[in-house]
Write a protein that holds these residues in place. Structure first.
Motif, PDB file in Angstrom:
ATOM      1  N   ILE A  54       9.583  -7.338  -3.232  1.00 26.68           N
ATOM      2  CA  ILE A  54       8.205  -8.206  -3.259  1.00 26.68           C
ATOM      3  C   ILE A  54       7.584  -6.818  -2.374  1.00 26.68           C
ATOM      4  CG2 ILE A  54       6.484 -10.102  -2.264  1.00 26.68           C
ATOM      5  CD1 ILE A  54       9.523 -11.436  -2.052  1.00 26.68           C
ATOM      6  N   ILE A  55       5.954  -6.610  -3.645  1.00 30.01           N
ATOM      7  CA  ILE A  55       5.090  -5.422  -2.745  1.00 30.01           C
ATOM      8  C   ILE A  55       3.844  -5.818  -2.505  1.00 30.01           C
ATOM      9  CG2 ILE A  55       4.863  -3.099  -4.013  1.00 30.01           C
ATOM     10  CD1 ILE A  55       7.863  -3.017  -4.623  1.00 30.01           C
ATOM     11  N   GLY A  56       3.289  -5.336  -1.092  1.00 35.50           N
ATOM     12  CA  GLY A  56       1.550  -5.715  -0.981  1.00 35.50           C
ATOM     13  C   GLY A  56       1.497  -4.087  -1.168  1.00 35.50           C
ATOM     14  N   GLU A  57       0.065  -3.836  -0.896  1.00 34.75           N
ATOM     15  CA  GLU A  57      -0.463  -2.513  -0.459  1.00 34.75           C
ATOM     16  C   GLU A  57       0.368  -1.922   0.800  1.00 34.75           C
ATOM     17  OE1 GLU A  57      -4.794   0.336   0.086  1.00 34.75           O
ATOM     18  OE2 GLU A  57      -4.526  -1.919  -0.350  1.00 34.75           O
ATOM     19  N   ASP A  58       0.590  -2.291   1.795  1.00 34.73           N
ATOM     20  CA  ASP A  58       1.181  -3.232   2.626  1.00 34.73           C
ATOM     21  C   ASP A  58       2.338  -1.844   3.027  1.00 34.73           C
ATOM     22  OD1 ASP A  58       1.470  -4.868   1.923  1.00 34.73           O
ATOM     23  OD2 ASP A  58       2.504  -5.659   4.267  1.00 34.73           O
ATOM     24  N   ASP A  59       3.237  -2.914   2.205  1.00 32.29           N
ATOM     25  CA  ASP A  59       4.627  -2.096   1.322  1.00 32.29           C
ATOM     26  C   ASP A  59       4.799  -0.935   1.195  1.00 32.29           C
ATOM     27  OD1 ASP A  59       6.055  -4.036   2.533  1.00 32.29           O
ATOM     28  OD2 ASP A  59       4.905  -4.945   0.123  1.00 32.29           O
ATOM     29  N   LEU A  60       3.585  -0.362   0.288  1.00 30.39           N
ATOM     30  CA  LEU A  60       3.217   1.335  -0.378  1.00 30.39           C
ATOM     31  C   LEU A  60       3.049   1.914   0.220  1.00 30.39           C
ATOM     32  CD1 LEU A  60       1.698   0.072  -3.232  1.00 30.39           C
ATOM     33  CD2 LEU A  60       3.601   0.311  -3.247  1.00 30.39           C
ATOM     34  N   ASN A  61       2.595   1.547   1.661  1.00 28.76           N
ATOM     35  CA  ASN A  61       2.260   2.796   2.577  1.00 28.76           C
ATOM     36  C   ASN A  61       3.531   2.554   4.525  1.00 28.76           C
ATOM     37  OD1 ASN A  61      -0.353   3.052   1.781  1.00 28.76           O
ATOM     38  ND2 ASN A  61      -1.493   0.710   2.680  1.00 28.76           N
ATOM     39  N   GLU A  62       4.129   1.709   4.088  1.00 23.47           N
ATOM     40  CA  GLU A  62       5.421   2.104   4.622  1.00 23.47           C
ATOM     41  C   GLU A  62       6.134   3.523   4.214  1.00 23.47           C
ATOM     42  OE1 GLU A  62       7.889   0.780   7.755  1.00 23.47           O
ATOM     43  OE2 GLU A  62       5.664  -0.317   7.409  1.00 23.47           O
ATOM     44  N   PRO A  63       6.984   4.108   5.449  1.00 26.45           N
ATOM     45  CA  PRO A  63       7.244   5.092   4.460  1.00 26.45           C
ATOM     46  C   PRO A  63       8.943   4.945   4.201  1.00 26.45           C
ATOM     47  CG  PRO A  63       6.400   5.377   6.823  1.00 26.45           C
ATOM     48  CD  PRO A  63       5.839   4.160   6.846  1.00 26.45           C
ATOM     49  N   GLY A  64       9.475   5.076   3.276  1.00 26.81           N
ATOM     50  CA  GLY A  64      10.604   4.800   2.970  1.00 26.81           C
ATOM     51  C   GLY A  64      10.967   4.036   1.929  1.00 26.81           C
ATOM     52  N   TYR A  65       9.842   2.812   2.564  1.00 26.31           N
ATOM     53  CA  TYR A  65      10.582   1.291   1.583  1.00 26.31           C
ATOM     54  C   TYR A  65      10.566   0.909  -0.106  1.00 26.31           C
ATOM     55  CZ  TYR A  65       9.533  -3.644   0.708  1.00 26.31           C
ATOM     56  OH  TYR A  65       9.853  -4.617  -0.156  1.00 26.31           O
ATOM     57  N   ILE A  66       9.671   2.228  -0.362  1.00 24.49           N
ATOM     58  CA  ILE A  66      10.297   2.553  -2.292  1.00 24.49           C
ATOM     59  C   ILE A  66      11.654   3.170  -2.319  1.00 24.49           C
ATOM     60  CG2 ILE A  66       9.205   3.207  -4.258  1.00 24.49           C
ATOM     61  CD1 ILE A  66       7.646   0.913  -3.306  1.00 24.49           C
ATOM     62  N   GLU A  67      11.436   4.240  -1.384  1.00 23.79           N
ATOM     63  CA  GLU A  67      13.012   4.727  -1.551  1.00 23.79           C
ATOM     64  C   GLU A  67      14.667   3.727  -1.729  1.00 23.79           C
ATOM     65  OE1 GLU A  67       9.895   7.738  -0.521  1.00 23.79           O
ATOM     66  OE2 GLU A  67      10.334   5.925  -0.232  1.00 23.79           O
ATOM     67  N   HIS A  68      13.711   3.127  -0.941  1.00 23.81           N
ATOM     68  CA  HIS A  68      15.125   1.321   0.153  1.00 23.81           C
ATOM     69  C   HIS A  68      15.190   1.359  -0.829  1.00 23.81           C
ATOM     70  CE1 HIS A  68      17.728  -0.196   2.476  1.00 23.81           C
ATOM     71  NE2 HIS A  68      17.160  -1.305   2.392  1.00 23.81           N
ATOM     72  N   ALA A  69      14.136   0.411  -1.502  1.00 26.27           N
ATOM     73  CA  ALA A  69      14.358  -0.719  -2.075  1.00 26.27           C
ATOM     74  C   ALA A  69      14.291  -0.481  -2.866  1.00 26.27           C
ATOM     75  CB  ALA A  69      12.575  -1.324  -2.352  1.00 26.27           C
ATOM     76  N   PHE A  70      14.261   0.461  -4.345  1.00 24.66           N
ATOM     77  CA  PHE A  70      14.855   0.324  -5.795  1.00 24.66           C
ATOM     78  C   PHE A  70      15.881   1.481  -5.795  1.00 24.66           C
ATOM     79  CE2 PHE A  70      10.519  -1.313  -5.879  1.00 24.66           C
ATOM     80  CZ  PHE A  70      10.843  -2.126  -6.923  1.00 24.66           C
TER      81      PHE A  70
END
Length: 88
Positions: A54-70
């Motif tokens: 579940i992604i919003g702009e705040d998640d895109l700005n969170e370091p490492g979030y996309i790497e971890h989630a996907f």
């Protein structure tokens, strides 16, 4: 068998976008779902890896979030993040 206890059971209207693109480092086949749920965020599913977030702009700005989630390497996550910024 005991009675099933539902926390919720709702049916909602959604808008779903299916998109496939080839970045410099990998291919992405995504289903992006928008609904009234998740406080305006998107449900992003990578159909190739069966991973979602579940992604919003705040998640895109969170370091490492996309790497971890996907489960992506940094360069792959950068490509996905850049695409998702266009969406949010």
């Amino acid at each position: 068998m005991s009675e099933r206890f539902y926390l919720y059971d709702d049916t909602v209207e959604t808008k779903t976008r299916f998109v496939s693109f080839m970045g410099e480092n990998s291919r992405f086949d995504l289903a992006i779902v928008k609904s009234d749920r998740y406080y305006g965020k998107y449900l992003v599913m990578n159909l190739l890896s069966s991973r979602f977030a579940i992604i919003g702009e705040d998640d895109l700005n969170e370091p490492g979030y996309i790497e971890h989630a996907f489960s992506l390497e940094e360069d792959e996550a950068t490509e996905l993040r850049e695409f998702l910024y266009e969406m949010v």
